[in-house]
Design an enzyme around this catalytic site. Structure first.
Site, PDB file in Angstrom:
ATOM      1  CE  LYS A 112      -3.894  -2.016   0.139  1.00 18.98           C
ATOM      2  NZ  LYS A 112      -5.254  -2.073  -0.154  1.00 18.98           N
ATOM      3  CE  LYS A 194      -5.461  -8.078  -2.125  1.00 17.51           C
ATOM      4  NZ  LYS A 194      -6.432  -7.879  -1.123  1.00 17.51           N
ATOM      5  CE  LYS A 197     -12.142  -3.458  -0.344  1.00 11.96           C
ATOM      6  NZ  LYS A 197     -13.122  -3.497   0.744  1.00 11.96           N
TER       7      LYS A 197
END
Ligand code: ATP
Ligand code: LTN
Length: 326
Positions: A112, A194, A197
């Site tokens: 992130k 993966k 969102k």
């Protein structure tokens, strides 16, 4: 039913098939054997920038998605994290026994931070400690999540053990629960990462609230591997393996059965059928979703808040006594 499961989803972005197959579906499967506590983790969501109005509506949306997935609101506790202040209080206390080096090792933080260079804030860094607080407040036995979260549950166990040995035996050590299939649904546009969102392209995922026609289009556009044989092979055919796993889980047919069924057929045919399976699943899911109104959801969250607060307060009192502030 004296064992507890606890899990949560962030009210950010669009929930997708990965979230459903990796997490929600397992919650539903386990719900009759455990006391269930499912949280809408809004304080986790604000570690990335959120629009306040959108955040407000996403909180209700997540609770509705829990119900549409099949969580029984009569038995499960469903609540909003920020409404139970024990979570942030315990997170602060756990911060004092967490080493910064431990948080620097967290894969999710590293990912992130790379994706959000302009907003690497303390909350993002401290995210796993708040998650540990979520879990430990409820004497949780089992934490059903997708496999990207196992490192965080492992850290939770480390912190619980450290607290218990330094102060007093207050926390139960939780176990992570990860299904073999569905634990890591991969992106439709890139099977090496993966399904996410926060992916930059919406062709990465099928959202649970995508129109069935849109979902069909996304499945048909999904990347495939070279060759033409329908065979589950994670290493040689990761894109196909991902489609087969999604198919298998949504249609309740084993991968071996699918391999046999599509023996001699091409990728195109499999995708066409999968597109129908996904469209049908979404149509039924969304029909249930639209049956819940906001007032009903607000009532459930309020009841959840009351029940969760009572359990959390008990644990927090023990913690405060153990460290000597109460
Ligand atoms: P992002 O992808 O933007 O990082 P996220 O979907 O991982 O967000 P959450 O909403 O907190 O973030 O995830 C909710 C649950 O869904 C977690 O249990 C997580 O492990 C699971 N999950 C998320 N993505 C996948 C995936 N691709 N496959 C399986 N499970 C997943
Ligand atoms: N970090 C989790 C969401 C989450 C969670 C939890 C999951 C926050 N607190 C407690 C299980 C238990 C994620 O999926 N990104």
């Amino acid at each position: 039913m004296n064992k507890t499961i606890f899990s949560g989803v962030q009210p950010s972005g669009n929930l997708h098939l990965g979230n459903y197959l990796g997490a929600l579906k397992n919650w539903v499967a386990l719900q009759n054997q455990y006391r269930c506590i499912f949280c809408v983790v809004d304080y986790h969501a604000i570690t990335l920038k959120q629009d306040p109005k959108v955040l407000r509506s996403k909180i209700l949306e997540i609770a509705k998605l829990y119900l549409a997935a099949g969580i029984n609101p009569e038995t499960a506790i469903i609540f909003q994290q920020s409404q139970v202040s024990a979570h942030t209080e315990l997170a602060w206390i756990l911060n004092t026994i967490t080493k910064t080096a431990e948080l620097q090792r967290m894969t999710q933080f590293k990912d992130k931070a790379k994706e959000n260079k302009e907003n690497i804030n303390m909350g993002l860094f401290d995210y796993p400690v708040l998650m540990a607080a979520d879990i430990l407040l409820y004497n949780t036995d089992l934490v059903p999540v997708g496999d990207d979260q196992s490192q965080h549950v492992e850290l939770t166990r480390v912190l619980a053990r450290r607290f218990n040995s330094r102060f007093k035996d207050v926390f139960k050590l939780p176990e992570v629960y990860i299904q073999k299939q569905g634990a890591r649904v991969m992106g439709l546009d890139d099977p090496r990462k993966k399904m996410s969102k926060s992916a930059s392209s919406e062709f990465n995922y099928v959202a649970l609230l995508d129109k069935p026609a849109m979902a069909r289009k996304k499945i048909m556009k999904a990347v495939t591997d070279s060759g033409s044989e329908i065979k589950f092979d994670l290493r040689k055919k990761p894109a196909l393996a991902n489609l087969l796993a999604i198919y298998s889980l949504l249609a309740n047919v084993s991968v071996q059965e699918l391999e046999a069924r599509y023996n001699g057929h091409g990728y195109g045919e499999l995708k066409k059928d999968l597109a129908e399976v996904v469209a049908k699943f979404l149509a039924e899911f969304q029909h249930r979703f639209s049956g819940f109104d906001d007032q009903f959801i607000n009532n459930i969250l309020e009841q959840g808040r009351q029940k969760a607060s009572a359990i959390a307060a008990e644990t927090l009192t023990k913690v405060k006594e153990a460290i000597g502030v109460a």
